[in-house]
Design a protein around this motif. Structure first.
Motif, mmCIF file in Angstrom:
data_model
loop_
_atom_site.group_PDB
_atom_site.id
_atom_site.type_symbol
_atom_site.label_atom_id
_atom_site.label_comp_id
_atom_site.label_asym_id
_atom_site.label_seq_id
_atom_site.Cartn_x
_atom_site.Cartn_y
_atom_site.Cartn_z
ATOM 1 N N HIS A 184 142.294 19.609 15.024
ATOM 2 C CA HIS A 184 143.589 19.523 15.401
ATOM 3 C C HIS A 184 144.465 20.422 14.772
ATOM 4 O O HIS A 184 143.985 20.579 13.437
ATOM 5 C CB HIS A 184 144.297 18.061 15.281
ATOM 6 C CG HIS A 184 143.372 17.174 16.092
ATOM 7 N ND1 HIS A 184 142.065 16.753 15.428
ATOM 8 C CD2 HIS A 184 143.647 16.324 17.038
ATOM 9 C CE1 HIS A 184 141.451 15.795 16.563
ATOM 10 N NE2 HIS A 184 142.394 15.444 17.333
ATOM 11 N N CYS A 219 138.764 11.872 18.970
ATOM 12 C CA CYS A 219 138.918 12.826 17.796
ATOM 13 C C CYS A 219 138.656 12.542 16.525
ATOM 14 O O CYS A 219 138.825 13.111 15.545
ATOM 15 C CB CYS A 219 140.482 13.187 18.034
ATOM 16 S SG CYS A 219 141.698 12.075 17.843
ATOM 17 N N LEU A 245 147.662 10.409 15.303
ATOM 18 C CA LEU A 245 148.307 11.646 14.890
ATOM 19 C C LEU A 245 149.429 11.802 16.033
ATOM 20 O O LEU A 245 150.646 12.421 15.596
ATOM 21 C CB LEU A 245 147.057 12.686 15.170
ATOM 22 C CG LEU A 245 147.680 14.319 15.007
ATOM 23 C CD1 LEU A 245 148.634 14.428 13.746
ATOM 24 C CD2 LEU A 245 146.444 15.114 15.166
ATOM 25 N N HIS A 298 141.600 7.424 10.845
ATOM 26 C CA HIS A 298 142.705 7.789 11.917
ATOM 27 C C HIS A 298 142.247 8.398 13.211
ATOM 28 O O HIS A 298 141.143 8.907 13.038
ATOM 29 C CB HIS A 298 143.711 8.719 11.132
ATOM 30 C CG HIS A 298 144.509 8.320 10.058
ATOM 31 N ND1 HIS A 298 145.284 7.411 9.784
ATOM 32 C CD2 HIS A 298 144.078 8.858 8.626
ATOM 33 C CE1 HIS A 298 145.843 7.164 8.783
ATOM 34 N NE2 HIS A 298 145.206 7.933 7.978
ATOM 35 N N LEU A 319 146.637 12.229 6.945
ATOM 36 C CA LEU A 319 145.665 12.210 8.343
ATOM 37 C C LEU A 319 144.599 13.052 8.223
ATOM 38 O O LEU A 319 143.402 13.150 9.090
ATOM 39 C CB LEU A 319 146.678 12.502 9.490
ATOM 40 C CG LEU A 319 147.618 11.741 9.994
ATOM 41 C CD1 LEU A 319 148.388 12.098 11.083
ATOM 42 C CD2 LEU A 319 147.358 10.111 9.980
ATOM 43 N N ARG A 320 144.462 14.111 7.334
ATOM 44 C CA ARG A 320 143.431 14.946 7.260
ATOM 45 C C ARG A 320 142.273 14.612 6.419
ATOM 46 O O ARG A 320 142.361 13.956 5.510
ATOM 47 C CB ARG A 320 144.119 16.473 6.858
ATOM 48 C CG ARG A 320 143.207 17.488 6.613
ATOM 49 C CD ARG A 320 143.734 18.469 6.039
ATOM 50 N NE ARG A 320 144.289 18.384 4.562
ATOM 51 C CZ ARG A 320 143.393 18.399 3.427
ATOM 52 N NH1 ARG A 320 142.302 18.716 3.594
ATOM 53 N NH2 ARG A 320 144.067 18.224 2.240
ATOM 54 N N ARG A 326 140.441 18.472 10.222
ATOM 55 C CA ARG A 326 139.582 17.197 11.019
ATOM 56 C C ARG A 326 140.395 15.961 10.759
ATOM 57 O O ARG A 326 141.076 15.974 9.559
ATOM 58 C CB ARG A 326 138.251 17.193 10.682
ATOM 59 C CG ARG A 326 137.352 18.206 10.983
ATOM 60 C CD ARG A 326 135.994 18.290 10.569
ATOM 61 N NE ARG A 326 136.114 18.487 8.853
ATOM 62 C CZ ARG A 326 135.969 17.630 8.283
ATOM 63 N NH1 ARG A 326 135.620 16.213 8.670
ATOM 64 N NH2 ARG A 326 135.977 17.878 6.994
ATOM 65 N N LEU A 327 140.503 15.089 11.486
ATOM 66 C CA LEU A 327 141.053 13.842 11.183
ATOM 67 C C LEU A 327 140.275 13.007 10.371
ATOM 68 O O LEU A 327 138.877 13.378 10.281
ATOM 69 C CB LEU A 327 141.395 13.028 12.522
ATOM 70 C CG LEU A 327 142.582 13.427 13.121
ATOM 71 C CD1 LEU A 327 142.496 12.520 14.392
ATOM 72 C CD2 LEU A 327 143.834 13.194 12.704
ATOM 73 N N SER A 328 140.840 12.323 9.374
ATOM 74 C CA SER A 328 139.922 11.448 8.469
ATOM 75 C C SER A 328 139.294 10.118 9.314
ATOM 76 O O SER A 328 139.851 10.201 10.398
ATOM 77 C CB SER A 328 141.041 10.908 7.601
ATOM 78 O OG SER A 328 141.666 9.688 7.864
#
Length: 246
Positions: A20, A13, A94, A89, A147-148, A84-86
């Motif tokens: 997400h 991911c 998550l 991470h 987390l974003r 989207r995840l950074s």
């Protein structure tokens, strides 16, 4: 935390196109889940079609067209909008954070839900929204935001800043979505954009089954669900969920 046949996308991911979202969605055993899956025509756990109801007033083909947009997301209420995840991470990060966050939250009885025409679409909303809903949604938005990843140019194009007022602009820039904090409104979407006449027809069509569900199985926000969209053309699929404390 329970996993719902987690897709391969969850394992990778960090990919730039994977999004997400944290939703509330009824458990598969709930009659509300059965209602939502049937109405939208999709099982969001298996990503499989479900037969939609046909009535004298509306054919299955008509209902399929009306529900095309919300079908992509599944029957849900948004708590943290798609992101989207950074790069720092992973999907496992998550899931772990969602589980920890959920363990510190209490379940919220939602009371009577009713269909309404809101902002051009029909959705189920609480007749008297519990105060705890606002607090939970705000905590979910702010508590997981590290987390974003920042908004991409493509995401900015989908939500042009010019279309937002000053506060909407601020929220979009800070949290990636304008309908958060004091602008949050719990809703479970039933249609795409519809005119007033179509909205009245839809509301009439769902009024009886929703009233029956309210009477027989009052809905409780009892879990947080992780949904994943592996690429922009794909629907969102429920991949994991974490139950809230009783």
């Amino acid at each position: 935390m329970t996993s719902e046949s987690r897709s391969p996308a969850t394992a990778s991911c960090g990919a730039a196109t994977i999004r997400h979202a944290v939703y509330f969605a009824p458990g598969r055993e709930s009659p509300w889940w059965a209602f939502g899956a049937s109405w939208l025509g999709r099982d969001d756990i298996r990503d499989a079609p479900v037969a939609q109801p046909a009535t004298a007033a509306r054919s299955r083909a008509e209902l399929e067209a009306l529900t095309a947009e919300p079908r992509r997301y599944g029957f849900h209420a948004t708590l943290k909008a798609p992101f989207r995840l950074s790069g720092r991470h992973s999907g496992d990060d998550l899931v772990a954070r969602l589980e920890h966050f959920a363990a510190g939250q209490r379940r919220i009885p939602l009371g009577r839900l009713e269909p309404q025409w809101m902002d051009g679409f029909v959705a189920l909303v609480p007749a008297a929204p519990p105060a705890a809903l606002q607090a939970l949604a705000a905590a979910c938005v702010t508590g997981l935001d590290d987390l974003r990843a920042p908004l991409s140019e493509a995401e900015r194009t989908r939500r042009p800043l010019a279309a937002q007022d000053l506060r909407g602009h601020e929220l979009l820039e800070r949290f990636g979505y304008p309908h958060v904090l004091e602008r949050f409104r719990f809703h479970m979407t039933l249609t795409g954009p519809v005119d007033a006449a179509t909205a009245r027809e839809v509301i009439a069509q769902v009024a009886d089954p929703v009233a029956s569900l309210n009477a027989q199985a009052p809905l409780v926000l009892d879990r947080l669900c992780l949904f994943v969209q592996p690429d922009p053309r794909a629907p969102f699929r429920r991949v994991a969920e974490a139950e809230l404390a009783p």
